[in-house]
Design a protein around this motif. Structure first.
Motif, PDB file in Angstrom:
ATOM      1  N   LEU A  34       0.841  -1.204   0.000  1.00  0.00           N
ATOM      2  CA  LEU A  34       0.000   0.000   0.000  1.00  0.00           C
ATOM      3  C   LEU A  34       0.872   1.249   0.000  1.00  0.00           C
ATOM      4  CD1 LEU A  34      -2.902  -0.840   2.476  1.00  0.00           C
ATOM      5  CD2 LEU A  34      -2.966  -0.767  -0.020  1.00  0.00           C
ATOM      6  N   ALA A  35       1.921   1.229   0.788  1.00  0.00           N
ATOM      7  CA  ALA A  35       2.831   2.380   0.841  1.00  0.00           C
ATOM      8  C   ALA A  35       3.476   2.620  -0.521  1.00  0.00           C
ATOM      9  CB  ALA A  35       3.900   2.163   1.910  1.00  0.00           C
ATOM     10  N   GLY A  36       3.845   1.543  -1.202  1.00  0.00           N
ATOM     11  CA  GLY A  36       4.441   1.683  -2.532  1.00  0.00           C
ATOM     12  C   GLY A  36       3.509   2.377  -3.506  1.00  0.00           C
ATOM     13  N   MET A  37       2.231   1.991  -3.488  1.00  0.00           N
ATOM     14  CA  MET A  37       1.280   2.625  -4.403  1.00  0.00           C
ATOM     15  C   MET A  37       1.033   4.075  -4.012  1.00  0.00           C
ATOM     16  SD  MET A  37      -0.415   2.490  -7.159  1.00  0.00           S
ATOM     17  CE  MET A  37      -0.548   0.786  -7.651  1.00  0.00           C
ATOM     18  N   LEU A  38       0.907   4.348  -2.728  1.00  0.00           N
ATOM     19  CA  LEU A  38       0.679   5.729  -2.295  1.00  0.00           C
ATOM     20  C   LEU A  38       1.850   6.624  -2.695  1.00  0.00           C
ATOM     21  CD1 LEU A  38      -0.881   5.213   1.252  1.00  0.00           C
ATOM     22  CD2 LEU A  38      -2.065   5.608  -0.930  1.00  0.00           C
ATOM     23  N   ARG A  39       3.059   6.148  -2.545  1.00  0.00           N
ATOM     24  CA  ARG A  39       4.233   6.921  -2.959  1.00  0.00           C
ATOM     25  C   ARG A  39       4.223   7.148  -4.467  1.00  0.00           C
ATOM     26  NH1 ARG A  39       5.916  10.153  -1.427  1.00  0.00           N
ATOM     27  NH2 ARG A  39       7.924   9.944  -2.466  1.00  0.00           N
ATOM     28  N   SER A  40       3.695   6.189  -5.199  1.00  0.00           N
ATOM     29  CA  SER A  40       3.637   6.293  -6.653  1.00  0.00           C
ATOM     30  C   SER A  40       2.790   7.480  -7.103  1.00  0.00           C
ATOM     31  CB  SER A  40       3.076   4.991  -7.224  1.00  0.00           C
ATOM     32  OG  SER A  40       3.023   5.008  -8.617  1.00  0.00           O
ATOM     33  N   PHE A  41       1.781   7.813  -6.324  1.00  0.00           N
ATOM     34  CA  PHE A  41       0.929   8.940  -6.695  1.00  0.00           C
ATOM     35  C   PHE A  41       1.698  10.260  -6.630  1.00  0.00           C
ATOM     36  CE2 PHE A  41      -2.559   6.001  -5.043  1.00  0.00           C
ATOM     37  CZ  PHE A  41      -2.815   5.496  -6.299  1.00  0.00           C
ATOM     38  N   ASP A  42       2.660  10.371  -5.733  1.00  0.00           N
ATOM     39  CA  ASP A  42       3.522  11.567  -5.710  1.00  0.00           C
ATOM     40  C   ASP A  42       4.317  11.673  -7.014  1.00  0.00           C
ATOM     41  OD1 ASP A  42       2.824  12.643  -3.280  1.00  0.00           O
ATOM     42  OD2 ASP A  42       4.681  12.108  -2.256  1.00  0.00           O
ATOM     43  N   TYR A  43       4.810  10.549  -7.492  1.00  0.00           N
ATOM     44  CA  TYR A  43       5.568  10.545  -8.745  1.00  0.00           C
ATOM     45  C   TYR A  43       4.666  10.915  -9.926  1.00  0.00           C
ATOM     46  CZ  TYR A  43       9.875   8.746  -6.759  1.00  0.00           C
ATOM     47  OH  TYR A  43      11.046   8.622  -6.052  1.00  0.00           O
ATOM     48  N   ALA A  44       3.435  10.430  -9.921  1.00  0.00           N
ATOM     49  CA  ALA A  44       2.497  10.781 -11.000  1.00  0.00           C
ATOM     50  C   ALA A  44       2.211  12.281 -10.986  1.00  0.00           C
ATOM     51  CB  ALA A  44       1.204   9.983 -10.856  1.00  0.00           C
ATOM     52  N   ALA A  45       2.050  12.840  -9.794  1.00  0.00           N
ATOM     53  CA  ALA A  45       1.808  14.288  -9.685  1.00  0.00           C
ATOM     54  C   ALA A  45       3.009  15.063 -10.210  1.00  0.00           C
ATOM     55  CB  ALA A  45       1.509  14.656  -8.232  1.00  0.00           C
ATOM     56  N   GLU A  46       4.205  14.636  -9.837  1.00  0.00           N
ATOM     57  CA  GLU A  46       5.415  15.325 -10.305  1.00  0.00           C
ATOM     58  C   GLU A  46       5.559  15.201 -11.821  1.00  0.00           C
ATOM     59  OE1 GLU A  46       8.848  17.604 -10.280  1.00  0.00           O
ATOM     60  OE2 GLU A  46       7.365  17.328  -8.695  1.00  0.00           O
ATOM     61  N   HIS A  47       5.217  14.044 -12.350  1.00  0.00           N
ATOM     62  CA  HIS A  47       5.284  13.866 -13.802  1.00  0.00           C
ATOM     63  C   HIS A  47       4.332  14.842 -14.507  1.00  0.00           C
ATOM     64  CE1 HIS A  47       5.766  12.010 -17.683  1.00  0.00           C
ATOM     65  NE2 HIS A  47       4.451  11.874 -17.770  1.00  0.00           N
ATOM     66  N   SER A  48       3.135  15.030 -13.951  1.00  0.00           N
ATOM     67  CA  SER A  48       2.190  15.957 -14.583  1.00  0.00           C
ATOM     68  C   SER A  48       2.702  17.398 -14.515  1.00  0.00           C
ATOM     69  CB  SER A  48       0.795  15.832 -13.960  1.00  0.00           C
ATOM     70  OG  SER A  48       0.771  16.384 -12.667  1.00  0.00           O
ATOM     71  N   ILE A  49       3.401  17.749 -13.444  1.00  0.00           N
ATOM     72  CA  ILE A  49       3.984  19.085 -13.337  1.00  0.00           C
ATOM     73  C   ILE A  49       5.041  19.271 -14.419  1.00  0.00           C
ATOM     74  CG2 ILE A  49       5.443  20.578 -11.898  1.00  0.00           C
ATOM     75  CD1 ILE A  49       4.022  19.199  -9.445  1.00  0.00           C
ATOM     76  N   ARG A  50       5.908  18.273 -14.554  1.00  0.00           N
ATOM     77  CA  ARG A  50       7.021  18.385 -15.497  1.00  0.00           C
ATOM     78  C   ARG A  50       6.583  18.262 -16.951  1.00  0.00           C
ATOM     79  NH1 ARG A  50      12.242  15.341 -12.885  1.00  0.00           N
ATOM     80  NH2 ARG A  50      12.044  16.238 -10.802  1.00  0.00           N
ATOM     81  N   SER A  51       5.617  17.409 -17.229  1.00  0.00           N
ATOM     82  CA  SER A  51       5.272  17.151 -18.636  1.00  0.00           C
ATOM     83  C   SER A  51       4.160  18.039 -19.165  1.00  0.00           C
ATOM     84  CB  SER A  51       4.898  15.684 -18.831  1.00  0.00           C
ATOM     85  OG  SER A  51       3.711  15.383 -18.113  1.00  0.00           O
TER      86      SER A  51
END
Length: 149
Positions: free
Chosen positions: A53-70
């Protein structure tokens, strides 16, 4: 991480958005090899379901950062999205029922999940420093948020 009241079991070990595929009828989880930098024995060891569960929750931070950058998404909007999707994911997982089924209070279960998220963030800091230094701010920010809570 100390053992908690949840039963330990075999876990995915590297569960995140990149390990899921959406098919016509349902999402599929793939790649059960575990985190690449961990030894085979570590990857085979049983763990808490909170680890994944922690792995997936952390993944959402990466998705948010990707949307900022892309796409140039505003950082506050991306962070709000990440928080909302984390809540929705836990609700869909029926996170609180997991604790009730194993005699954990809601507060204790949330605290345990935060510890796993912090552990995952610290792992990510090392990984990003070695492999993708331009992404290092994502796990550092996540760890700092968790420590503030």
């Amino acid at each position: 991480v100390p053992r908690e009241t949840l039963p330990w079991q075999r876990v995915h070990g590297d569960y995140h958005l990149g390990q899921t595929l959406q098919t016509n009828d349902m999402p599929r989880i793939i790649d059960f090899e575990g985190e690449p930098s961990r030894s085979l024995n570590e990857r085979r060891t049983k763990n808490s379901p909170l680890f994944d569960l922690a792995g997936m929750l952390r993944s959402f931070d990466y998705a948010a950062e990707h949307s900022i950058r892309s796409t140039g998404c505003h950082p506050e909007r991306a962070r709000a999205w990440s928080e909302d999707v984390c809540k929705s994911f836990l609700s869909g997982y029926d996170f609180l029922a997991l604790g009730e089924a194993h005699s954990s209070s809601q507060g204790e279960l949330k605290r345990q999940l935060q510890i796993y998220c912090l552990e995952k963030s610290l792992y990510e800091i090392i990984y990003e420093a070695e492999h993708r230094p331009d992404w290092l701010l994502v796990p550092i920010s996540g760890a700092l948020r968790l420590l503030e809570e």
